[in-house]
Design an enzyme around this catalytic site. Structure first.
Site, PDB file in Angstrom:
ATOM      1  N   HIS A 129      80.202  52.852  50.378  1.00 37.17           N
ATOM      2  CA  HIS A 129      81.274  52.896  50.579  1.00 37.17           C
ATOM      3  C   HIS A 129      80.637  53.885  52.162  1.00 37.17           C
ATOM      4  CE1 HIS A 129      86.101  53.981  51.786  1.00 37.17           C
ATOM      5  NE2 HIS A 129      85.602  52.724  50.818  1.00 37.17           N
ATOM      6  N   ASP A 206      79.065  59.509  44.588  1.00 44.94           N
ATOM      7  CA  ASP A 206      80.068  59.561  44.694  1.00 44.94           C
ATOM      8  C   ASP A 206      80.492  58.196  43.467  1.00 44.94           C
ATOM      9  OD1 ASP A 206      82.219  57.664  45.150  1.00 44.94           O
ATOM     10  OD2 ASP A 206      81.968  56.826  46.816  1.00 44.94           O
ATOM     11  N   GLN A 209      83.828  54.706  41.799  1.00 45.92           N
ATOM     12  CA  GLN A 209      84.151  53.425  41.196  1.00 45.92           C
ATOM     13  C   GLN A 209      83.770  53.488  39.885  1.00 45.92           C
ATOM     14  OE1 GLN A 209      85.608  50.794  42.201  1.00 45.92           O
ATOM     15  NE2 GLN A 209      86.430  51.208  44.496  1.00 45.92           N
ATOM     16  N   LYS A 232      91.721  56.117  40.953  1.00 47.88           N
ATOM     17  CA  LYS A 232      90.485  55.143  40.309  1.00 47.88           C
ATOM     18  C   LYS A 232      90.910  55.710  38.557  1.00 47.88           C
ATOM     19  CE  LYS A 232      88.788  54.042  44.441  1.00 47.88           C
ATOM     20  NZ  LYS A 232      89.345  52.924  45.294  1.00 47.88           N
ATOM     21  N   CYS A 370      85.256  48.459  53.901  1.00 53.71           N
ATOM     22  CA  CYS A 370      84.858  49.972  53.894  1.00 53.71           C
ATOM     23  C   CYS A 370      83.792  49.933  53.538  1.00 53.71           C
ATOM     24  CB  CYS A 370      85.738  51.323  53.369  1.00 53.71           C
ATOM     25  SG  CYS A 370      87.683  51.455  54.113  1.00 53.71           S
TER      26      CYS A 370
END
Length: 412
Positions: A129, A206, A209, A232, A370
């Protein structure tokens, strides 16, 4: 205050009743919400925690001696402990509250400005991202370090042999997402972390997700930094988490200056507070932090194993149905992936399909998500992305497929 009650068993129809927004109609049609990779929906149990906070004990924390402040402080710090337990961090002070994943990444990037020099190298994956690309480019501009990219293949998987070849004694940092937001690829972060550590490099993952779909164990992973966002994970926007190993958080300088992050201030010199407050300048998002813990309570009550199993069923079902459509091209066919499908149909622009689907009550995401370098790799302007959560159903997928076929017919 914990207002979350445990579900007796995984029953999607019972679970759906927890989400008020799923009762909405869009353009006269029942809402089918398939934009979960951008933001998940919020259950009533978490909404109740938010309302309870503002109704009963809204106050600033840590500094007040009055009852409301103490109640708010206790709830906020209890939430930090819930997050620590959920991610299995060694210490609660290794959990830093942030405004979200992007904030956490920038905090680390800012800190390493004083630790890198010309000749140092940092690695980032081709699946990132923008929020896990741009801060590192800015870091390289400040320090003279060099940014190198771990390439991907046609299936949307990282080429690990190329990663191995990039690693060397100059590698100081490695950044990779746990799961690609654009393709749903689950990256082999255990392998990446182990290999990076063999060269003495620190690793930031990261997890924006991944956290909705699985339960990372930061100690088992042996990861140096892990970031995610509550919105999220069935929580509110504007709150997230940075996990950092104690040794790294002590080594990095504060990201921002202000109240809360200080031990003592004079005009001659300021000394900083201990962890975690060193990185939490200013009045925090108290309600968001408390609700973050409540959202984790909610999802743990359902169970991440049950969630993962059900979402894989949705992914398989939707992939099969989409694959039957003429002209269908699915991007991201990794062997290990989560419930995200990015696709295009023939030469139809994804925005046009997304607009028509909205008219039929179906929310999907269109564009580059993104993750523009991924789209450049495939030489496309963007994709249509359908992303599923545990409160979605196969019946909704059927509605989506029927609407998609209608949109294709209208645009062909």
């Amino acid at each position: 205050m914990n207002l979350v009650k445990e579900h007796a068993a995984f029953d999607v129809e019972t679970i759906r009743k927890d989400f008020p927004i799923l009762k909405r109609k869009i353009n006269g049609k029942p809402l089918v919400y398939f934009d979960n990779a951008a933001t998940s929906q919020t259950p009533q149990q978490v909404i109740d925690v938010i309302v309870d906070y503002y109704s009963n004990y809204n106050a600033n924390i840590h500094r007040g001696v009055h009852s409301l402040s103490q109640e708010a402080t206790d709830a906020y710090e209890q939430s930090r402990q819930k997050i620590q337990k959920h991610f299995n961090a060694a210490h609660s002070h290794e959990i830093i509250f942030t405004s979200g994943t992007t904030h956490g990444i920038n905090l680390v990037a800012s800190g390493f400005s004083s630790l890198l020099k010309v000749g140092d190298e940092i690695l980032v994956s081709a699946l990132e991202h923008h929020s896990n690309i741009v801060p590192w480019q800015m870091l390289c501009e400040r320090t003279g370090a060099e940014l190198k990219v771990i390439p991907m293949n046609e299936a949307g998987e990282l080429i690990l042999s190329e990663f191995d070849a990039l690693l060397n004694e100059n590698t100081k940092l490695v950044f990779v997402n746990h799961i690609s937001n654009a393709l749903g690829t689950i990256n082999p972060i255990e392998y990446i972390i182990e290999k990076a550590h063999a060269y003495g490099a620190a690793v930031l993952v990261d997890g924006a997700q991944s956290c909705p779909h699985l339960k990372p164990d930061v100690q088992k992973l042996n990861v140096d930094f892990y970031v995610c966002s509550a919105h999220k994970i069935c929580g509110p926007t504007g709150i997230g988490m940075l996990y950092g190993k104690e040794k790294w958080l002590k080594a990095l300088p504060p990201y921002q200056g202000g109240g809360e992050m200080i031990a003592e201030v004079t005009f001659e010199k300021t000394s900083y507070a201990d962890l975690p407050h060193k990185f939490e300048a200013g009045t925090p998002n108290v309600c968001g932090g408390i609700a973050f813990g409540a959202a984790l309570d909610y999802m743990n009550a359902i169970g991440f194993n049950a969630i993962a199993k059900y979402e894989q069923e949705l992914l398989s079902y939707a992939t099969g149905k989409l694959s039957e459509i003429e002209g269908m091209k699915i991007y991201g066919t990794a062997k290990e992936k989560t419930s995200v499908i990015s696709f295009n149909v023939g030469n139809i622009h994804p925005y046009d399909i997304g607009t028509i689907l909205d008219k039929m009550g179906i929310a999907v995401r269109t564009g580059h998500h993104c993750a523009q370098p991924i789209m450049d790799y495939y030489q496309i302007p963007g994709t249509i992305r359908a992303s599923f959560m545990f409160y979605n159903t196969k019946e909704e997928i059927d509605v989506f497929i029927a609407a998609l076929k209608k949109a294709i017919m209208m645009l062909s």
